[in-house]
Design a protein around this motif. Structure first.
Motif, PDB file in Angstrom:
ATOM      1  N   ALA A  83       0.830  -1.205   0.000  1.00  0.00           N
ATOM      2  CA  ALA A  83       0.000   0.000   0.000  1.00  0.00           C
ATOM      3  C   ALA A  83       0.863   1.253   0.000  1.00  0.00           C
ATOM      4  N   ALA A  84       1.945   1.219   0.802  1.00  0.00           N
ATOM      5  CA  ALA A  84       2.849   2.374   0.848  1.00  0.00           C
ATOM      6  C   ALA A  84       3.531   2.572  -0.490  1.00  0.00           C
ATOM      7  N   ALA A  85       3.944   1.453  -1.132  1.00  0.00           N
ATOM      8  CA  ALA A  85       4.619   1.554  -2.432  1.00  0.00           C
ATOM      9  C   ALA A  85       3.660   2.086  -3.499  1.00  0.00           C
ATOM     10  N   ALA A  86       2.410   1.617  -3.459  1.00  0.00           N
ATOM     11  CA  ALA A  86       1.424   2.088  -4.423  1.00  0.00           C
ATOM     12  C   ALA A  86       1.145   3.578  -4.242  1.00  0.00           C
ATOM     13  N   GLN A  87       1.050   4.004  -2.993  1.00  0.00           N
ATOM     14  CA  GLN A  87       0.821   5.421  -2.730  1.00  0.00           C
ATOM     15  C   GLN A  87       1.995   6.268  -3.201  1.00  0.00           C
ATOM     16  N   LYS A  88       3.218   5.752  -2.939  1.00  0.00           N
ATOM     17  CA  LYS A  88       4.418   6.489  -3.380  1.00  0.00           C
ATOM     18  C   LYS A  88       4.466   6.570  -4.896  1.00  0.00           C
ATOM     19  N   ALA A  89       4.139   5.468  -5.576  1.00  0.00           N
ATOM     20  CA  ALA A  89       4.152   5.461  -7.038  1.00  0.00           C
ATOM     21  C   ALA A  89       3.123   6.445  -7.589  1.00  0.00           C
ATOM     22  N   ALA A  90       1.938   6.474  -6.953  1.00  0.00           N
ATOM     23  CA  ALA A  90       0.897   7.394  -7.401  1.00  0.00           C
ATOM     24  C   ALA A  90       1.329   8.845  -7.199  1.00  0.00           C
ATOM     25  N   GLU A  91       1.970   9.106  -6.050  1.00  0.00           N
ATOM     26  CA  GLU A  91       2.444  10.466  -5.785  1.00  0.00           C
ATOM     27  C   GLU A  91       3.543  10.862  -6.780  1.00  0.00           C
ATOM     28  N   ASP A  92       4.466   9.925  -7.059  1.00  0.00           N
ATOM     29  CA  ASP A  92       5.534  10.209  -8.020  1.00  0.00           C
ATOM     30  C   ASP A  92       4.964  10.476  -9.406  1.00  0.00           C
ATOM     31  N   GLN A  93       3.980   9.665  -9.799  1.00  0.00           N
ATOM     32  CA  GLN A  93       3.385   9.849 -11.114  1.00  0.00           C
ATOM     33  C   GLN A  93       2.675  11.197 -11.208  1.00  0.00           C
ATOM     34  N   ALA A  94       1.980  11.538 -10.120  1.00  0.00           N
ATOM     35  CA  ALA A  94       1.284  12.822 -10.116  1.00  0.00           C
ATOM     36  C   ALA A  94       2.273  13.983 -10.211  1.00  0.00           C
ATOM     37  N   GLN A  95       3.405  13.863  -9.482  1.00  0.00           N
ATOM     38  CA  GLN A  95       4.429  14.903  -9.549  1.00  0.00           C
ATOM     39  C   GLN A  95       5.034  15.005 -10.943  1.00  0.00           C
ATOM     40  N   GLN A  96       5.281  13.844 -11.558  1.00  0.00           N
ATOM     41  CA  GLN A  96       5.848  13.844 -12.906  1.00  0.00           C
ATOM     42  C   GLN A  96       4.891  14.460 -13.916  1.00  0.00           C
ATOM     43  N   GLN A  97       3.612  14.112 -13.788  1.00  0.00           N
ATOM     44  CA  GLN A  97       2.621  14.689 -14.701  1.00  0.00           C
ATOM     45  C   GLN A  97       2.486  16.193 -14.496  1.00  0.00           C
ATOM     46  N   GLN A  98       2.553  16.621 -13.237  1.00  0.00           N
ATOM     47  CA  GLN A  98       2.462  18.046 -12.950  1.00  0.00           C
ATOM     48  C   GLN A  98       3.672  18.794 -13.505  1.00  0.00           C
ATOM     49  N   ALA A  99       4.864  18.177 -13.323  1.00  0.00           N
ATOM     50  CA  ALA A  99       6.074  18.812 -13.854  1.00  0.00           C
ATOM     51  C   ALA A  99       6.036  18.864 -15.369  1.00  0.00           C
ATOM     52  N   ALA A 100       5.573  17.772 -16.006  1.00  0.00           N
ATOM     53  CA  ALA A 100       5.503  17.747 -17.461  1.00  0.00           C
ATOM     54  C   ALA A 100       4.528  18.801 -17.978  1.00  0.00           C
ATOM     55  N   ALA A 101       3.385  18.914 -17.315  1.00  0.00           N
ATOM     56  CA  ALA A 101       2.396  19.915 -17.730  1.00  0.00           C
ATOM     57  C   ALA A 101       2.936  21.324 -17.545  1.00  0.00           C
ATOM     58  N   SER A 102       3.684  21.536 -16.442  1.00  0.00           N
ATOM     59  CA  SER A 102       4.254  22.853 -16.184  1.00  0.00           C
ATOM     60  C   SER A 102       5.281  23.228 -17.253  1.00  0.00           C
ATOM     61  N   LEU A 103       6.134  22.251 -17.583  1.00  0.00           N
ATOM     62  CA  LEU A 103       7.153  22.519 -18.608  1.00  0.00           C
ATOM     63  C   LEU A 103       6.505  22.769 -19.969  1.00  0.00           C
ATOM     64  N   ALA A 104       5.479  22.014 -20.274  1.00  0.00           N
ATOM     65  CA  ALA A 104       4.786  22.211 -21.550  1.00  0.00           C
ATOM     66  C   ALA A 104       4.184  23.607 -21.623  1.00  0.00           C
TER      67      ALA A 104
END
Length: 253
Positions: free
Chosen positions: A147-168
């Protein structure tokens, strides 16, 4: 059947705990099964019979001496009579003593067998509880880690998507600003899409070493992919230069 989830393991553990027996109850059940109570009654009965016969034996001599005190019976005759009356009682005492010893040994054997059996049952019961407890602990720990790993992966993915959207968005605004400048002769770069940014970033993360950096070859390949898509090289450097090892001079971009 071994449980596959902590909930199932907990259910089995609680069920085993509820059905677990007290050590004294287990011992009592084994004693009843082996007939310890009946053996105790036999020993007590033989002990009573032996005591009664012994009392009768002790009463023979006084009884004979009392009956012959004022008669013509001599001391020798009285002694012989005492011996004659004591003889069958001595035989009875011998037989009762043998029976008592045998019964007492039988009781001791049954008690030992009951204790051994009860100890084995109780130990097996405790081993089962310990086994189920260990399974529950292991499954609960695994599920917690997952559960902790899944939450961390979801948070990382959300951060990556946010960073990608910001850069775009930054790239889009930069291109828009460049295109409106008077006399601007710079290239008109395409606006990076969020999926392309996320793809390159995920690739660099996946190929990075334990230090968080990628090799010069990996970095160059990602750069080439970026430029081939028509995106601003400076935007690539701004976004992804953190994956370059500052101690490695072999990066060409």
């Amino acid at each position: 059947m071994n449980p596959t989830t902590s909930a199932d393991a907990l259910s089995q553990l609680e069920s085993a705990q509820q059905s677990a027996q007290d050590p004294n109850a287990i011992l009592q059940a084994q004693q009843n099964q082996l007939g310890v109570g009946q053996a105790q009654q036999t020993v007590q009965g033989l002990q009573g019979a032996l005591n009664n016969t012994t009392k009768l034996l002790q009463q023979v001599a006084p009884s004979v001496m009392g009956r012959t005190q004022n008669s013509l019976v001599t001391q020798a005759q009285a002694t012989k009579q005492i011996g004659n009356e004591q003889a069958p009682l001595n035989t009875t005492i011998g037989n009762e003593t043998t029976q008592y010893d045998q019964a007492n040994q039988d009781l001791t054997t049954k008690q030992q067998q009951a204790q051994t059996a009860a100890s084995g049952i109780y130990t097996g019961q405790q081993d089962k509880l310990s086994y189920l407890q260990n399974i529950y602990n292991a499954l609960y720990g695994q599920e917690k880690d997952q559960a902790a790993a899944a939450q961390k992966a979801a948070e990382d993915q959300a951060q990556q998507q946010q960073a990608a959207a910001s850069l775009a968005e930054q790239a889009r605004e930069a291109n828009l600003s460049a295109s409106t400048k008077t006399g601007s002769t710079g290239p008109n770069y395409a606006t990076p899409t969020a999926p392309d940014i996320a793809s390159i970033q995920n690739g660099l993360i996946h190929l990075s070493g334990s230090d968080g950096y990628v090799s010069p070859q990996t970095y160059q390949a990602a750069f080439n992919q970026w430029v081939s898509a028509g995106y601003d090289p400076n935007a690539f450097t701004k976004q992804f230069s953190k994956y370059k090892n500052p101690k490695n001079p072999n990066y060409s971009v």
